[in-house]
Design a protein around this motif. Structure first.
Motif, mmCIF file in Angstrom:
data_model
loop_
_atom_site.group_PDB
_atom_site.id
_atom_site.type_symbol
_atom_site.label_atom_id
_atom_site.label_comp_id
_atom_site.label_asym_id
_atom_site.label_seq_id
_atom_site.Cartn_x
_atom_site.Cartn_y
_atom_site.Cartn_z
ATOM 1 N N ALA A 443 0.816 -1.219 0.000
ATOM 2 C CA ALA A 443 0.000 0.000 0.000
ATOM 3 C C ALA A 443 0.848 1.267 0.000
ATOM 4 C CB ALA A 443 -0.929 -0.002 1.218
ATOM 5 N N GLU A 444 2.160 1.131 -0.165
ATOM 6 C CA GLU A 444 3.063 2.280 -0.043
ATOM 7 C C GLU A 444 3.533 2.754 -1.417
ATOM 8 O OE1 GLU A 444 4.972 0.657 4.173
ATOM 9 O OE2 GLU A 444 6.183 0.722 2.353
ATOM 10 N N GLN A 445 3.524 4.066 -1.612
ATOM 11 C CA GLN A 445 4.045 4.682 -2.830
ATOM 12 C C GLN A 445 5.467 5.162 -2.543
ATOM 13 O OE1 GLN A 445 2.291 4.667 -5.633
ATOM 14 N NE2 GLN A 445 0.396 3.889 -4.729
ATOM 15 N N ARG A 446 6.445 4.574 -3.227
ATOM 16 C CA ARG A 446 7.840 4.871 -2.917
ATOM 17 C C ARG A 446 8.561 5.476 -4.118
ATOM 18 N NH1 ARG A 446 10.472 0.195 0.905
ATOM 19 N NH2 ARG A 446 8.700 -0.154 2.291
ATOM 20 N N LEU A 447 9.706 6.094 -3.836
ATOM 21 C CA LEU A 447 10.590 6.617 -4.869
ATOM 22 C C LEU A 447 11.943 5.923 -4.749
ATOM 23 C CD1 LEU A 447 9.916 10.468 -4.644
ATOM 24 C CD2 LEU A 447 8.971 8.852 -6.305
ATOM 25 N N ALA A 448 12.580 5.694 -5.901
ATOM 26 C CA ALA A 448 13.920 5.109 -5.917
ATOM 27 C C ALA A 448 14.772 5.860 -6.930
ATOM 28 C CB ALA A 448 13.861 3.627 -6.275
ATOM 29 N N VAL A 449 16.058 5.926 -6.654
ATOM 30 C CA VAL A 449 17.020 6.515 -7.585
ATOM 31 C C VAL A 449 17.803 5.367 -8.208
ATOM 32 C CG1 VAL A 449 18.991 8.048 -7.841
ATOM 33 C CG2 VAL A 449 17.168 8.624 -6.232
ATOM 34 N N LEU A 450 17.774 5.289 -9.537
ATOM 35 C CA LEU A 450 18.324 4.137 -10.247
ATOM 36 C C LEU A 450 19.170 4.625 -11.418
ATOM 37 C CD1 LEU A 450 16.295 0.967 -11.178
ATOM 38 C CD2 LEU A 450 17.577 2.160 -12.943
ATOM 39 N N VAL A 451 20.313 3.977 -11.630
ATOM 40 C CA VAL A 451 21.193 4.324 -12.753
ATOM 41 C C VAL A 451 21.123 3.194 -13.780
ATOM 42 C CG1 VAL A 451 23.530 4.889 -13.489
ATOM 43 C CG2 VAL A 451 22.725 5.604 -11.223
ATOM 44 N N PRO A 452 20.452 3.410 -14.928
ATOM 45 C CA PRO A 452 20.343 2.340 -15.936
ATOM 46 C C PRO A 452 21.700 2.015 -16.560
ATOM 47 C CG PRO A 452 18.718 4.086 -16.305
ATOM 48 C CD PRO A 452 19.713 4.612 -15.323
ATOM 49 N N ILE A 453 21.818 0.776 -17.038
ATOM 50 C CA ILE A 453 23.008 0.326 -17.768
ATOM 51 C C ILE A 453 22.550 -0.138 -19.140
ATOM 52 C CG2 ILE A 453 24.855 -1.387 -17.877
ATOM 53 C CD1 ILE A 453 24.938 -1.406 -14.868
ATOM 54 N N HIS A 454 23.239 0.304 -20.194
ATOM 55 C CA HIS A 454 22.832 -0.020 -21.558
ATOM 56 C C HIS A 454 23.925 -0.787 -22.288
ATOM 57 C CE1 HIS A 454 20.449 3.525 -20.382
ATOM 58 N NE2 HIS A 454 19.488 2.943 -21.080
ATOM 59 N N GLY A 455 23.502 -1.642 -23.227
ATOM 60 C CA GLY A 455 24.434 -2.344 -24.101
ATOM 61 C C GLY A 455 24.994 -3.607 -23.474
ATOM 62 N N ASP A 456 25.908 -4.269 -24.235
ATOM 63 C CA ASP A 456 26.583 -5.457 -23.731
ATOM 64 C C ASP A 456 27.363 -5.091 -22.471
ATOM 65 O OD1 ASP A 456 25.705 -7.049 -25.845
ATOM 66 O OD2 ASP A 456 27.396 -6.450 -27.111
ATOM 67 N N ARG A 457 27.397 -6.027 -21.535
ATOM 68 C CA ARG A 457 28.047 -5.745 -20.262
ATOM 69 C C ARG A 457 29.515 -6.175 -20.321
ATOM 70 N NH1 ARG A 457 23.141 -7.831 -18.310
ATOM 71 N NH2 ARG A 457 24.103 -9.750 -17.577
ATOM 72 N N LEU A 458 30.384 -5.206 -20.603
ATOM 73 C CA LEU A 458 31.820 -5.453 -20.605
ATOM 74 C C LEU A 458 32.359 -5.095 -19.229
ATOM 75 C CD1 LEU A 458 34.467 -6.141 -22.113
ATOM 76 C CD2 LEU A 458 34.628 -3.713 -22.704
ATOM 77 N N ARG A 459 32.981 -6.067 -18.577
ATOM 78 C CA ARG A 459 33.515 -5.826 -17.237
ATOM 79 C C ARG A 459 35.034 -5.806 -17.310
ATOM 80 N NH1 ARG A 459 35.475 -8.321 -12.568
ATOM 81 N NH2 ARG A 459 35.717 -10.289 -13.683
ATOM 82 N N THR A 460 35.601 -4.675 -16.938
ATOM 83 C CA THR A 460 37.054 -4.541 -16.870
ATOM 84 C C THR A 460 37.439 -4.405 -15.408
ATOM 85 O OG1 THR A 460 37.102 -3.440 -19.021
ATOM 86 C CG2 THR A 460 39.052 -3.222 -17.625
ATOM 87 N N PRO A 461 37.972 -5.460 -14.797
ATOM 88 C CA PRO A 461 38.295 -5.390 -13.368
ATOM 89 C C PRO A 461 39.379 -4.356 -13.096
ATOM 90 C CG PRO A 461 38.329 -7.657 -14.186
ATOM 91 C CD PRO A 461 38.282 -6.759 -15.377
ATOM 92 N N LEU A 462 39.409 -3.897 -11.862
ATOM 93 C CA LEU A 462 40.498 -3.020 -11.452
ATOM 94 C C LEU A 462 41.815 -3.782 -11.563
ATOM 95 C CD1 LEU A 462 38.896 -1.386 -8.282
ATOM 96 C CD2 LEU A 462 39.248 -0.331 -10.531
ATOM 97 N N PRO A 463 42.862 -3.126 -12.024
ATOM 98 C CA PRO A 463 44.139 -3.836 -12.187
ATOM 99 C C PRO A 463 44.653 -4.362 -10.852
ATOM 100 C CG PRO A 463 44.417 -1.464 -12.441
ATOM 101 C CD PRO A 463 42.951 -1.714 -12.408
ATOM 102 N N GLU A 464 45.165 -5.599 -10.901
ATOM 103 C CA GLU A 464 45.733 -6.186 -9.700
ATOM 104 C C GLU A 464 47.112 -5.580 -9.427
ATOM 105 O OE1 GLU A 464 45.927 -10.327 -10.460
ATOM 106 O OE2 GLU A 464 43.777 -10.668 -10.208
ATOM 107 N N LEU A 465 47.468 -5.522 -8.155
ATOM 108 C CA LEU A 465 48.800 -5.057 -7.782
ATOM 109 C C LEU A 465 49.796 -6.167 -8.090
ATOM 110 C CD1 LEU A 465 50.500 -2.831 -6.457
ATOM 111 C CD2 LEU A 465 50.091 -3.967 -4.253
ATOM 112 N N ALA A 466 50.739 -5.883 -8.968
ATOM 113 C CA ALA A 466 51.698 -6.903 -9.385
ATOM 114 C C ALA A 466 52.591 -7.306 -8.213
ATOM 115 C CB ALA A 466 52.548 -6.384 -10.532
ATOM 116 N N LYS A 467 52.905 -8.596 -8.148
ATOM 117 C CA LYS A 467 53.769 -9.152 -7.113
ATOM 118 C C LYS A 467 54.843 -10.011 -7.761
ATOM 119 C CE LYS A 467 51.468 -7.675 -3.417
ATOM 120 N NZ LYS A 467 52.073 -6.818 -2.371
ATOM 121 N N ALA A 468 55.874 -10.310 -6.969
ATOM 122 C CA ALA A 468 56.932 -11.193 -7.465
ATOM 123 C C ALA A 468 56.384 -12.603 -7.635
ATOM 124 C CB ALA A 468 58.112 -11.183 -6.503
#
Length: 681
Positions: A443-468
């Motif tokens: 019974a509640e009328q609510r509002l939400a803030v939403l950020v749409p995502i468009h297109g193919d989902r290409l995921r580029t991870p954050l670069p890993e910290l290189a180790k020996a």
């Protein structure tokens, strides 16, 4: 493979053993052959690419069923559940010819649908005929034809057990049966089934039940996988009427009043039919009809339903009243008789199919008045959220959306249909910023803030910290394990050496026991975790010189190495959810090459997962495959593969696009069919 529903199991105890009777009389053999030759050649197997939804995501799969060509124009009668959620269809004829097909119409209340084969040029199709009158008797021989478990051109024989059957046992409540029909089993509201014992299985759905005259006397719809050979078919004359209406208009028009009936069984009454339920806010409720009223006359004529099997014909008679015509009911309520007039209303429009809306990461369905009433919602406009993708825009909105919410407005605009939502949020906004979504939760009328995502989902991870990195995998050897193995030292035993790695270049081998680094002993804390070794290496600078102390065959050795940079783990590689293929793709990494013994120069794209009904799945791509070329072009990474696919589609050469993949120790050729790439959503 979808098909026949598993009917509930009815268990009874026989009072006496009975001698088994043959299902088919030997004297029927010639007539069986004639009926087979008349109908089996026009029975088709149906391949359906379905789009279902799980957690807000569309999931494609492939199912099969059966059907019968019933017109010279190639119309095919089948079950609605065979075509349910279908996005594209193919039909395979008895001679092996395969054609695309279009959905002409569907009627879920009768579980019937019509497809039409689409040949490359017009042709006249051989076809079978429905029986005009159902004159079956218990014991009559019938033939079930179709593709059980996808095995085409199959036929079984049996006998009619009961030509008028409802799935209500001696122990069932008739009212509960009606409730089940209203939720997920509508078949049977307007007719009784033909019960027979010709063997059928999933995949037979939609196939014909044929008598010895070669007439379609039924459409096989459901059976019992457990508990004996019990099968159920929609009566042929009823199916004929629905199929004709679907061919002519693409839909079935029925009147609705908002009440359901039940028989007089168990009431002690001997005339009329009872009102089982009245829907809130319906025409029936507004006219004053109540649950428990006994209807004695319909349109001035007496009605009688003493048993449950008598009810479907009455409900069908009421539903077939023309829209706008008054329904006249003579009722008895507590001994007082009266007449009610209900103005027929056209049955509500199909609310539309469930669809995924990728920019929000949800699946949605347009809200209907009936859906709103069941959920006690204000009004009947909006989009019902049926699923939410974990981690998607709707899930991480502030606040997050959930299944059962109704989206009323987006970006300040009302959204009553998916088309309206597409117009508001289907493409990226110039600002690329958030969108305000108004939704109702209970019974509640609510509002939400939403950020749409468009297109193919290409995921580029954050670069890993290189180790020996030293380039080996190791097994901890504690003092107790060393003693049991007969070793004179503790440390970490090499169990794998990566080609070209620092220790490989220094001459290390599998079986060498590493005992120290730069004269500092290596001691394993336990027999399961190798983290102690890898941490010691990672603590050293990349490019630094290190001396590894080791034991080989009981003799001490040293390996002088220049430590390298650790390769990127699989979790750090780019991934792409490619909508055209309905596949999850990933960069080919160091550890992929090592696992497959591929050279460092090998380029390609790893298939992490495919949807069985998507173009990749239909091309028989599998998780773990490495795509190395598409349409003759080498592919290096997921974006490159997507670009190569777009280029191949733009050229339009041929009906297939070849793929070269590495699978196991082989290089294979697979083919993407252009039909699936263009017809599959």
């Amino acid at each position: 493979m979808t098909g026949l529903a598993v009917a509930w199991l009815l268990v009874s105890t026989p009072v006496a053993a009975q001698e088994a009777m043959p299902r088919v009389r030997a004297s029927d053999a010639d007539r069986i052959g004639a009926a087979r030759d008349r109908v089996l050649p026009v029975v088709v197997s149906i391949l359906t690419v379905r789009e279902d939804h799980q957690q807000g995501e569309p999931v494609l799969s492939v199912s099969s069923g059966s059907g019968t060509v019933v017109t010279p124009q190639g119309h095919i009668a089948t079950n609605a559940h065979v075509t349910q959620n279908g996005k594209s269809f193919r039909v395979v004829f008895a001679d092996g010819r395969e054609l695309p097909a279009r959905l002409v119409g569907t009627d879920t209340l009768s579980d019937l649908a019509v497809l039409q084969a689409l040949p490359p040029k017009p042709e006249t199709f051989a076809h079978a005929q429905f029986a005009d009158v159902l004159d079956l008797q218990p014991g009559d021989t019938v033939l079930a034809m179709g593709a059980p478990w996808g095995l085409s051109n199959s036929m079984s024989a049996g006998v009619v057990n009961n030509p008028r059957r409802l799935l209500v046992s001696l122990f069932d409540d008739e009212a509960d049966y009606e409730d089940r029909l209203g939720v997920d089993e509508p078949t049977g509201r307007y007719y009784a089934w033909i019960q027979h014992d010709a063997a059928i299985a999933p995949g037979n759905s939609g196939g014909p039940l044929v008598d010895l005259s070669g007439r379609i006397v039924g459409v096989n719809t459901r059976g019992m996988i457990f508990g004996g050979d019990l099968a159920f078919a929609i009566p042929g004359p009823d199916a004929r009427d629905v199929v004709r209406a679907l061919v002519a208009d693409g839909r079935i028009r029925r009147a609705q009043f908002g009440f359901r009936l039940r028989s007089l069984k168990g009431t002690g009454l001997d005339r009329g039919v009872l009102v089982n339920a009245v829907e809130r806010g319906s025409v029936a409720e507004k006219a004053g009809l109540r649950a428990g009223d006994r209807i004695l006359t319909l349109q001035g004529g007496e009605v009688d339903a003493r048993q449950p099997v008598d009810v479907p014909a009455l409900q069908r008679r009421i539903a077939e009243l023309p829209a706008g015509e008054a329904l006249r009911l003579g009722i008895d309520r507590d001994g007082r008789r009266s007449e009610l007039r209900l103005l027929a209303d056209a049955q509500a429009e199909d609310p539309g199919e469930e669809r995924a809306f990728a920019p929000f990461g949800v699946s949605l369905k347009p809200l209907t008045p009936a859906m709103g009433r069941r959920r006690n919602l204000d009004g009947a406009e909006g989009l019902l959220v049926t699923g939410v993708r974990p981690g998607g825009p709707a899930a991480i909105a502030r606040p997050g959306l959930a299944p059962g919410d109704v989206i009323r407005r987006a970006g300040g605009q009302p959204v009553r249909t998916l088309a309206e939502l597409e117009a508001v949020a289907g493409a990226p906004s110039p600002s690329g910023g958030p969108l305000v979504v108004e939704f109702q939760r209970e019974a509640e009328q609510r509002l939400a803030v939403l950020v749409p995502i468009h297109g193919d989902r290409l995921r580029t991870p954050l670069p890993e910290l290189a180790k020996a990195w030293s380039g080996v995998e190791v097994q901890p050897v504690t003092a107790s394990l060393a003693r049991d193995l007969g070793l004179q030292a503790t440390g970490y035993r090499i169990i794998r050496v990566y080609p070209g790695s620092p220790l490989a270049a220094a001459g290390a081998r599998v079986g060498d026991l590493l005992t120290g680094i730069n004269d500092t002993p290596l001691r394993a804390a336990n027999e399961t975790a190798a983290d102690g070794y890898h941490q010691r290496v990672r603590d050293l600078p990349i490019g630094s010189e290190a001396v590894f102390q080791a034991v080989r065959d009981g003799k001490p050795r040293t390996f002088e190495v220049t430590l390298g940079e650790s390769p990127v783990n699989t979790s750090g590689l780019r991934t792409l959810a490619l909508a055209k293929l309905r596949a999850q793709l990933r960069e080919l990494g160091f550890y992929d090459r090592a696992a497959r013994r591929l050279p460092a120069s090998r380029q390609g794209v790893v298939v992490d997962g495919v949807e069985p009904g998507g173009p990749a799945g239909l091309a028989h791509l599998q998780g773990g495959d490495i795509i190395i070329s598409l349409a003759g072009e080498d592919v290096r990474d997921p974006p490159g593969l997507a670009a190569a696919l777009d280029a191949a589609l733009a050229k339009g050469n041929g009906s297939v696009i070849p793929l070269q993949v590495i699978r196991g120790g082989e290089t294979r050729i697979l083919y993407l069919e252009r039909y699936w790439l263009t017809e599959t959503p």
